[in-house]
Design a protein around this motif. Structure first.
Motif, PDB file in Angstrom:
ATOM      1  N   ILE A  70       0.849  -1.195   0.000  1.00  0.00           N
ATOM      2  CA  ILE A  70       0.000   0.000   0.000  1.00  0.00           C
ATOM      3  C   ILE A  70       0.877   1.234   0.000  1.00  0.00           C
ATOM      4  CG2 ILE A  70      -1.534   1.339   1.458  1.00  0.00           C
ATOM      5  CD1 ILE A  70      -2.985  -1.196   2.073  1.00  0.00           C
ATOM      6  N   ILE A  74       0.247   4.411  -2.231  1.00  0.00           N
ATOM      7  CA  ILE A  74      -0.054   5.709  -1.597  1.00  0.00           C
ATOM      8  C   ILE A  74       0.960   6.755  -2.058  1.00  0.00           C
ATOM      9  CG2 ILE A  74      -0.131   6.925   0.625  1.00  0.00           C
ATOM     10  CD1 ILE A  74      -2.487   5.025   0.186  1.00  0.00           C
ATOM     11  N   LYS A  77       0.216   7.845  -5.525  1.00  0.00           N
ATOM     12  CA  LYS A  77      -0.963   8.716  -5.602  1.00  0.00           C
ATOM     13  C   LYS A  77      -0.653  10.101  -5.065  1.00  0.00           C
ATOM     14  CE  LYS A  77      -4.652   5.323  -5.424  1.00  0.00           C
ATOM     15  NZ  LYS A  77      -5.811   4.883  -4.640  1.00  0.00           N
ATOM     16  N   GLY A 102      -4.704  -3.310 -10.799  1.00  0.00           N
ATOM     17  CA  GLY A 102      -6.000  -2.814 -10.344  1.00  0.00           C
ATOM     18  C   GLY A 102      -6.786  -3.835  -9.543  1.00  0.00           C
ATOM     19  N   ASP A 103      -6.506  -5.097  -9.782  1.00  0.00           N
ATOM     20  CA  ASP A 103      -7.228  -6.147  -9.045  1.00  0.00           C
ATOM     21  C   ASP A 103      -6.797  -6.185  -7.583  1.00  0.00           C
ATOM     22  OD1 ASP A 103      -8.174  -6.677 -11.513  1.00  0.00           O
ATOM     23  OD2 ASP A 103      -6.854  -8.413 -11.884  1.00  0.00           O
ATOM     24  N   LYS A 104      -5.578  -5.760  -7.372  1.00  0.00           N
ATOM     25  CA  LYS A 104      -5.022  -5.892  -6.015  1.00  0.00           C
ATOM     26  C   LYS A 104      -5.198  -4.639  -5.186  1.00  0.00           C
ATOM     27  CE  LYS A 104      -1.307  -9.174  -6.793  1.00  0.00           C
ATOM     28  NZ  LYS A 104       0.119  -9.362  -6.565  1.00  0.00           N
ATOM     29  N   VAL A 105      -5.004  -3.529  -5.862  1.00  0.00           N
ATOM     30  CA  VAL A 105      -5.068  -2.280  -5.096  1.00  0.00           C
ATOM     31  C   VAL A 105      -5.970  -1.284  -5.803  1.00  0.00           C
ATOM     32  CG1 VAL A 105      -2.839  -2.474  -3.988  1.00  0.00           C
ATOM     33  CG2 VAL A 105      -2.967  -1.508  -6.260  1.00  0.00           C
ATOM     34  N   ASP A 106      -6.318  -0.272  -5.076  1.00  0.00           N
ATOM     35  CA  ASP A 106      -7.190   0.758  -5.607  1.00  0.00           C
ATOM     36  C   ASP A 106      -6.348   1.703  -6.470  1.00  0.00           C
ATOM     37  OD1 ASP A 106      -9.007   2.707  -6.120  1.00  0.00           O
ATOM     38  OD2 ASP A 106      -8.853   3.614  -4.132  1.00  0.00           O
TER      39      ASP A 106
ATOM     40  N   GLU B 200      -3.590  -6.002   3.683  1.00  0.00           N
ATOM     41  CA  GLU B 200      -3.482  -4.891   2.736  1.00  0.00           C
ATOM     42  C   GLU B 200      -4.480  -5.035   1.595  1.00  0.00           C
ATOM     43  OE1 GLU B 200       0.240  -3.400   1.570  1.00  0.00           O
ATOM     44  OE2 GLU B 200       0.842  -3.040   3.654  1.00  0.00           O
ATOM     45  N   GLU B 201      -4.758  -6.291   1.264  1.00  0.00           N
ATOM     46  CA  GLU B 201      -5.757  -6.479   0.216  1.00  0.00           C
ATOM     47  C   GLU B 201      -7.135  -6.081   0.716  1.00  0.00           C
ATOM     48  OE1 GLU B 201      -4.981 -10.397  -1.296  1.00  0.00           O
ATOM     49  OE2 GLU B 201      -3.227  -9.630  -2.384  1.00  0.00           O
ATOM     50  N   HIS B 203      -7.684  -3.615   2.246  1.00  0.00           N
ATOM     51  CA  HIS B 203      -7.690  -2.166   2.049  1.00  0.00           C
ATOM     52  C   HIS B 203      -8.770  -1.746   1.065  1.00  0.00           C
ATOM     53  CE1 HIS B 203      -5.838   1.596   0.265  1.00  0.00           C
ATOM     54  NE2 HIS B 203      -5.875   1.896   1.562  1.00  0.00           N
ATOM     55  N   GLN B 204      -8.807  -2.485  -0.049  1.00  0.00           N
ATOM     56  CA  GLN B 204      -9.802  -2.210  -1.097  1.00  0.00           C
ATOM     57  C   GLN B 204     -11.207  -2.285  -0.539  1.00  0.00           C
ATOM     58  OE1 GLN B 204      -9.387  -0.696  -3.811  1.00  0.00           O
ATOM     59  NE2 GLN B 204      -9.343  -2.183  -5.478  1.00  0.00           N
ATOM     60  N   LYS B 207     -12.119   0.292   1.854  1.00  0.00           N
ATOM     61  CA  LYS B 207     -12.442   1.559   1.195  1.00  0.00           C
ATOM     62  C   LYS B 207     -13.872   1.521   0.651  1.00  0.00           C
ATOM     63  CE  LYS B 207      -8.927   4.491  -0.053  1.00  0.00           C
ATOM     64  NZ  LYS B 207      -8.216   5.199  -1.089  1.00  0.00           N
ATOM     65  N   LEU B 806      -3.291   1.103   7.616  1.00  0.00           N
ATOM     66  CA  LEU B 806      -2.753   0.252   6.547  1.00  0.00           C
ATOM     67  C   LEU B 806      -1.842   1.062   5.632  1.00  0.00           C
ATOM     68  CD1 LEU B 806      -5.758  -1.992   5.468  1.00  0.00           C
ATOM     69  CD2 LEU B 806      -3.597  -2.750   6.442  1.00  0.00           C
ATOM     70  N   GLU B 807      -2.301   2.260   5.353  1.00  0.00           N
ATOM     71  CA  GLU B 807      -1.544   3.074   4.408  1.00  0.00           C
ATOM     72  C   GLU B 807      -0.226   3.552   4.982  1.00  0.00           C
ATOM     73  OE1 GLU B 807      -4.192   6.164   3.148  1.00  0.00           O
ATOM     74  OE2 GLU B 807      -5.282   4.844   1.766  1.00  0.00           O
ATOM     75  N   GLY B 810       3.093   0.404   6.348  1.00  0.00           N
ATOM     76  CA  GLY B 810       4.219  -0.028   5.510  1.00  0.00           C
ATOM     77  C   GLY B 810       4.784  -1.355   5.941  1.00  0.00           C
ATOM     78  N   LEU B 812       3.997  -4.450   5.096  1.00  0.00           N
ATOM     79  CA  LEU B 812       4.225  -5.359   3.981  1.00  0.00           C
ATOM     80  C   LEU B 812       5.520  -4.967   3.270  1.00  0.00           C
ATOM     81  CD1 LEU B 812       3.274  -7.671   2.226  1.00  0.00           C
ATOM     82  CD2 LEU B 812       1.939  -6.066   0.873  1.00  0.00           C
TER      83      LEU B 812
END
Lengths: 411, 995
Positions: A70, A74, A77, A102-106, B200-201, B203-204, B207, B806-807, B810, B812
């Motif tokens: 992430i 982040i 972004k 895109g499948d894993k993260v936003d 972390e996954e 996370h999506q 959100k 999560l953000e 760090g 991971l």
């Protein structure tokens, strides 16, 4: 009349992906290493703002599939947001390392950012002062490999604006790189593009100057084979000429250095000499990871033992974690001149001859190493020994035996 | 290969020594320290060289050299191998048939031979056995086994060390080896990575949830807003219920009061205005009347108080009179004061004059300026005369005193003078003495003259002494000269000499005369002197002279005194004449004085000298007396006037009821006058005021007139017959207006809340119960929604926090980087391990092959050898590749492991193996077999077995056996025996000294 534009061409950010070939780093250096790709990226953003560029091209491999955190997303972004604040646009394509992210993260980005979504060539216009001044063409990987010659799919039909092609791929050869949108230099000649922004190859290279076809390389080296300064190109385009300027962004520089004029006669002298040399390398603008190759005087080299070098390495690095501009010696390689007449030895019917024969006859050394090679964890996560490595190890094993068995003297 | 001759040129203790060797068995005997080992090392050195350290031990102490040659037969060719430390850089040089060979050929020569092999297989010493014995029992087999394979135990050492090193790095199922540790660490990290990755996954989805939550939140917030508005409306209505109802009721009421619409709306105010005007008018009128009344009474009082009409004079005259009187009074006081001062002055003069006259009396004294002058002259004259008389008296006395004094002096001087005879005596004495004194002076001069003459005489005497003998000489010379000249005949010269001669004679005569004269004079002088010596002394003369001078002076003084006395007596006489004149004048003056006293008797009391001042005083007193007289006259006149005025004042005061008053009559009168004047003024003012008030009253009436008219009109307009009806109507109207106002207030109240909606709200007939019910339900709903919103807000905060964590975490990223490092470490260690492992494997593999290829043959030979060495006690030797050891079988078919064998037997097995090995390798390498006291510990039988075996072997393989035992068990062996004795004795001509 076309107006002038200025943009940054970068590729292979590999944000937050780990270094290869590093071990036993002290905490502070490890921290620098971890953050280096992100730092380099932040510098890129600052550069874009400082140079007041119109847009930034990110040509693939912004992340590594395997190590996307992430944190990396982040950071990406935040950088894009910052560009937005300064009215700078960004054009992103995904490469072989970050396809399907895109499948894993936003991966929703601010509206200044355009993403090439698929393996179909797509074209984004760039408007300046309400007028279209450039078109950026490109595509993204949707799977690990793109075997298709994507270069042929481009279509530049707007000579009234700057036409820029982005391509994450490599020159066609007979090696395994061919799975990455392969091209040949002649392919570019068929197009009317004003600039070709390439990605994928981590070594910086200008393939052509008219038009410019450039690999900017990655922005931060991550192993010993990605040496030297790393960064991006700032490109200035006017109707009549294009100028490119390289800007380094890396936090840490990888380098291989050879010392072939050592006068050391023993390990103490060598230690002293290396400390001195290392200090001379220390530089306020970079941190260094160095692989050292020593060519020692013969009399001394033959007495040097592995553990001594290990110890020396440890000693050299000992205080580096307290340095801001550290110089980390990653490994020391030294040549041992262990002279013996291999053929003669082999021809004799002695035991050693037999051993040499056995070594020579061994086509599949890995069979001796199966207990480790078959370890489930090792098999999955540690790269298997290459043929070169195996040969290297065979040679070293031979030396171990020979050195021991033909030791001179009365028993 | 067969060694034929060893040429030890310089090696250890050996120098230029040659040892001849034969094919087959060679036994080199010599006691300890005889140089056997040196010979063996010589062979090693010449063939393969020696390491520096070892080599230096053998450098000859005689010449510092090291080297020699070995002559040998190899592949049926004659070879010489030569090596000297200081030739060819210490490298071996090879000759074949006397010819030096090329490097390639030399290489060929050494094919299959090396020092290591030589040391491990072809060179054997007792120490090797010792080394075997030091091994542990279970290792011995292994060592022998490996020895059997390679002739050396280094392999087994290396193998073990490789295995150990590899084992330290990794074991298949170990826990402690480094790689095992790292691999499990990697496993841990991988596990963690999976966990964190899952986080972390999430996370999506987090959100996504957050988005949903925010949507829901916004819906609820909307509803909340609507509800709040509705509630607020209802609450407003409810809170204004009273106002709304009141407005509605008042509106109803007002509908029925239509008559009032015609009623002048200002009636009340006009009425009030009229009323207030009326009241004001009345008040003012009354006030005026009261004031007029008051002024009238005041006027009467004042008129009663005034007495002015009865005054004898006009007020102004009286006022003037009063002022005049006050002035007079003041003037009189001043006059009195002046009089007092004049009297004081007058009296002072009187006192001064010593008189007691009144002023009138003083005025009557008949004195004038002439009188004054007269008195002044008299006084002056008197003073003058008195003064002169006194002066005369003083002078007279002075002169008389002078006469007396002079007379005294004259007497005393006269007394001091000597009588005349005495004086003459003295003068005579003096003359006599003076004569004496001049005589002595003359004598003194005579003395001096005498001295002078004496010295002159002395000088003459000397001259004559000289001349007594000089003269004849000079004369002689002159005579001679004369004669010479004479004889020469020169005339002039003769003359000169004659003159000179004459002069000389004359001079001599004169001198003699002078001398004679002086002597005579001297004699005379001496006579004079003797006469003067009898005279008196000068002191006496001096005294006499002094006395005489004194007498002269005394007589001179006496003469002067007499003259002075005469003069003084004359002066006294003159003074007496003058005194008589003065006394006459004094008498005349006294006569005049007495005349004046007769005229002014008061003068008698005064000394004449004061008369001038007295006259002055009297004159001044006279002037003051005149002044006093004038002042008194003026005083009388003023007093008369004042008395007149007083009478008039009295008559005025009588008019008033005067109380005892301390003030002066004038002030009282003045007071009355002032009051009368004031009264007059006041009366005038009152009169004016009255006139004014009456006019104002008239004006008031005139101003009120219109109001009265208006009131009448108002009554008519309101249809009121009278004031009472009017007032009633007004009240009615007022009530109406109040209601109207209240209604407006209610409207305003509602308007403040509802503004433009107000009219609608007021028109509506509200069902208040329903409104209250709605309000209750809505409030409940609002509460619910608030709770829900809070819940959602909490959830949102939680989600945001989770996402943020999560953000920012760090974790991971950290783990991935750690993993990368760990993988690298594993990779490196794996490489290290793999290298050891490969070395180990190759060693092992080769050994296996050895076992299969060479070992069977070697084992066969070993079995044979072992059988011979043990006297057929053991018949077979076998190896076990699994346990890597050797087993032996005795002739009874029983198997033993090496560890089970006796030490000696194990040694034999070792030797059997070495011999078998050397035989096996001999085919290719063909080095001689050197044994250095290998069997010292063997018993006789074993040694015999040993030698028989060696003998057998020596038929194929040159053997050189070094021993310290000259002739023991080997004497039966057919061999080339070489004795290394101290004498270096040659035996069979085999050993000789090089010359």
């Amino acid at each position: 009349m076309k107006t002038t534009i200025r943009f940054i061409h970068a590729a292979d950010l590999h944000l937050d992906s780990p270094y290869v070939g590093m071990q036993n780093l002290p905490e502070s250096i490890f921290k620098d290493v971890k953050e280096s790709t992100l730092l380099a990226y932040n510098r890129l953003i600052e550069l874009a703002i400082e140079k007041r560029v119109d847009f930034v091209l990110f040509v693939g491999d912004l992340f590594d599939q395997q190590s996307t955190s992430i944190k990396s997303v982040i950071t990406l972004k935040r950088g894009l947001e910052k560009l937005k604040e300064h009215g700078i646009f960004a054009y992103i394509s995904y490469g072989n390392h970050d396809f399907g992210m895109g499948d894993k993260v936003d991966l929703t980005f601010p509206d200044n950012t355009y993403v090439f979504q698929s393996e179909e060539i797509q074209c984004f216009p760039y408007n300046k002062n309400g007028e279209e001044v450039a078109q950026i063409h490109g595509f993204s990987y949707e799977k690990r490999a793109v075997k298709k010659k994507m270069i042929r799919e481009f279509n530049f039909d707007r000579p009234d604006v700057y036409q820029i092609g982005t391509l994450h791929g490599s020159i066609q050869s007979n090696t395994d790189h061919d799975v990455y949108a392969p091209f040949q230099l002649e392919d570019f000649e068929k197009h009317q593009a004003d600039y070709w922004a390439l990605g994928h190859i981590h070594k910086r290279e200008i393939l052509s100057e008219n038009p410019f076809i450039i690999y900017p390389g990655n922005i931060q080296g991550r192993h010993i084979n990605e040496p030297g300064e790393k960064g991006c190109y700032v490109v200035d385009m006017t109707p009549h000429q294009t100028e490119v300027e390289f800007h380094s962004l890396q936090e840490i520089i990888f380098e291989q250095r050879t010392i072939n004029d050592s006068e050391a006669n023993n390990i103490e002298e060598l230690t002293e000499e290396l400390f001195r040399i290392k200090e001379s390398w220390r530089n306020t603008s970079h941190k260094y990871i160095i692989r050292l190759h020593l060519q020692l005087p013969e009399t001394f080299a033959s007495t040097v033992e592995h553990p001594q070098i290990d110890e020396l390495l440890e000693l050299l690095n000992e205080q580096e974690d307290t340095e801001r501009d550290w110089v980390w010696i990653q490994a020391i390689y030294w040549s041992v001149d262990w002279n013996y007449d291999r053929d003669e030895m082999k021809a004799s019917s002695q035991f050693i001859g037999e051993v040499l024969q056995a070594i020579d006859d061994d086509e599949d050394p890995i069979r001796h190493l199966e207990i480790l090679a078959n370890n489930r964890v090792v098999k999955k996560h540690v790269e298997p020994f290459t043929k070169e490595t195996l040969d290297e190890m065979k040679a070293e094993a031979e030396q171990m035996i020979v050195k021991e068995l033909i030791k001179d003297g009365e028993s | 290969m067969q060694m034929n001759k060893l040429e030890l040129v310089s090696f250890g203790k050996w120098n230029r020594k040659t040892i001849h060797l034969h094919k087959g068995m060679n036994i080199i005997c010599g006691p300890n320290e005889s140089g056997k080992t040196s010979v063996r090392m010589f062979v090693t050195y010449i063939l393969f060289g020696l390491e520096k350290e070892l080599r230096e031990r053998f450098i000859s102490k005689l010449d510092g050299q090291l080297g020699g040659r070995i002559h040998l037969t190899h592949n049926r060719e004659e070879w010489t191998v030569e090596r000297f430390l200081h030739r060819h850089r210490g490298q071996a040089v090879l000759y074949r048939g006397g010819e030096r060979v090329t490097e390639d050929e030399a290489k060929q020569f050494y094919q299959g031979m090396d020092s290591n092999l030589f040391a491990s297989i072809f060179s054997f010493q007792a120490r090797d056995l010792q080394a075997i014995r030091e091994k542990k029992a279970d290792e011995v087999g292994k060592v022998l086994f490996n020895l059997g394979l390679t002739g050396s135990d280094r392999i087994v050492t290396l193998e073990n060390s490789l295995d150990k090193k590899a084992g330290e790095l990794f074991k298949k199922s170990g826990r402690k080896p480094l790689l095992n540790v790292k691999i499990s660490e990697l496993k841990e990290i991988l596990k963690k990575i999976d966990e964190v990755k899952a986080d972390e996954e999430a996370h999506q989805s987090l959100k996504e949830t957050l988005r949903h939550t925010e949507e829901e939140l916004s819906t609820y917030e909307q509803e909340q807003k609507t509800l709040q508005e509705s509630i607020r409306h209802h609450e407003k209505l409810h809170s204004l219920k009273t106002q709304i109802l009141s407005h509605q009721r008042l509106s109803e009421d007002l509908k029925n009061e239509s008559w009032i619409e015609g009623f002048p709306p200002d009636a009340k105010s006009k009425y009030d205005q009229y009323k207030s005007e009326e009241l004001k008018f009345k008040e003012q009128k009354n006030m005026h009347l009261a004031r007029i009344e008051r002024l009238q009474s005041e006027k009467e009082t004042l008129q009663n108080q005034s007495k002015q009409v009865e005054y004898p004079l006009s007020i102004d005259s009286i006022e003037k009179l009063v002022g005049e009187s006050k002035q007079l009074e003041h003037s009189l006081t001043e006059l009195d004061e002046n009089l007092r001062k004049e009297y004081e002055q007058f009296n002072r003069y009187m006192n001064q004059a010593g008189l007691s006259y009144s002023p009138d009396e003083v005025i009557r004294i008949d004195s004038n300026d002439y009188t004054g002058e007269m008195w002044k002259d008299l006084a002056k004259e008197e003073e003058e005369l008195t003064e002169k008389l006194a002066d005369q008296q003083l002078k007279k006395r002075t002169y008389e005193e002078e006469v007396t004094e002079l007379e005294g002096l004259l007497n005393s001087t006269t007394k001091k003078q000597l009588p005349r005879d005495e004086k003459i005596d003295l003068e005579q004495q003096r003359d006599a003495l003076k004569a004496n004194q001049s005589a002595s002076e003359w004598k003194k001069q005579l003395e001096e003259e005498k001295k002078k003459q004496a010295s002159e005489l002395e000088a003459s005497k000397q001259l004559f002494t000289k001349m007594t003998w000089g003269f004849p000489v000079v004369t002689g010379i002159l005579l001679a000269l004369f004669l010479v000249f004479l004889f020469e005949g020169n005339n002039s010269d003769w003359f000169i000499v004659a003159v000179v001669f004459s002069v000389g004679v004359v001079g001599g005569l004169v001198g003699f005369n002078q001398s004679k004269k002086t002597t005579t004079k001297l004699m005379q002088l001496q006579e004079d002197q003797s006469e003067a010596l009898n005279q008196t002394d000068p002191e006496q003369l001096k005294n006499i002279e002094l006395t005489l001078i004194e007498q002269d002076e005394l007589s001179k003084k006496a003469n002067q005194l007499e003259t002075k006395l005469e003069y003084a007596k004359n002066n006294v006489k003159e003074l007496v004449v003058e005194q008589d004149y003065l006394n006459h004048r004094m008498e005349q003056l006294e006569k005049k004085r007495d005349e004046e006293i007769n005229r002014f008797p008061f003068l008698s009391a005064t000394n004449i000298s004061f008369w001038p001042s007295l006259y002055q005083t009297i004159s001044q007193a006279k002037a003051i007396a005149e002044s006093i007289k004038n002042l008194e006259e003026k005083k009388r006149e003023q007093q008369a006037q004042l008395d007149e005025n007083y009478r008039v004042a009295q008559s005025i005061l009588a008019l008033y009821d005067s109380n005892a008053d301390e003030r002066s009559i004038w002030e009282q009168v003045q007071n009355h006058l002032t009051r009368e004047k004031d009264n007059g003024k006041t009366l005038q003012r009152i009169h004016n005021d009255l006139l004014e008030l009456q006019q104002e009253l008239k004006d008031l009436h005139a101003r009120f007139e219109p109001h009265a008219d208006e009131w009448k009109t108002l009554l008519a307009r309101t249809n009121s017959a009278d004031e009472a009806t009017f007032v009633h109507n007004i009240t009615q109207h007022q009530e109406y207006m109040n209601k109207l106002k209240k209604r407006e207030e209610a409207y305003e109240f509602v308007y403040q809340t509802f503004s433009e909606q107000t009219d609608k709200i007021l028109r509506t007939d509200h069902t208040w119960d329903k409104i209250e019910e709605d309000l209750r339900i809505e409030s409940m709903r609002l509460e619910e929604i608030r709770d829900t919103i809070n819940e959602l807000l909490n959830r949102r905060a939680e989600l945001t926090a989770q996402i943020k964590q999560l953000e920012e975490d760090g974790e991971l990223s950290d783990l991935i980087h750690q993993k990368s490092m760990l993988v690298e470490e594993i990779r490196r260690r794996s490489k290290e391990w793999a290298t050891y492992r490969l070395a180990y494997s190759y060693l092992k593999e080769t050994k296996d092959r050895y076992q299969n290829v060479y070992f069977p043959g070697i084992m066969k030979d070993t079995s044979d050898n072992f059988s011979v060495l043990t006297g057929n006690k053991y018949v077979e030797v076998q190896f076990s590749s699994e346990s890597e050891t050797i087993n032996v079988c005795d002739r009874n078919g029983e198997w033993f492991q090496v560890g089970q064998l006796s030490e000696g037997t194990a040694d034999q097995l070792y030797i059997a193996l070495r011999l078998a090995l050397s035989k096996a390798l001999h085919a290719s390498t063909a080095l001689p077999f050197l044994l250095d006291d290998a069997f010292v510990n063997f018993d006789q039988q074993r040694k015999q077995h040993m030698f028989s075996l060696l003998e057998k072997q020596s038929s194929e393989h040159q053997i050189i056996y070094f021993t310290c035992e000259a002739n023991d068990s080997n004497d039966k062996v057919e061999a080339n025996r070489i004795e290394l004795t101290a004498q270096e004795r040659s035996q069979n001509g085999q050993v000789e000294l090089l010359t």
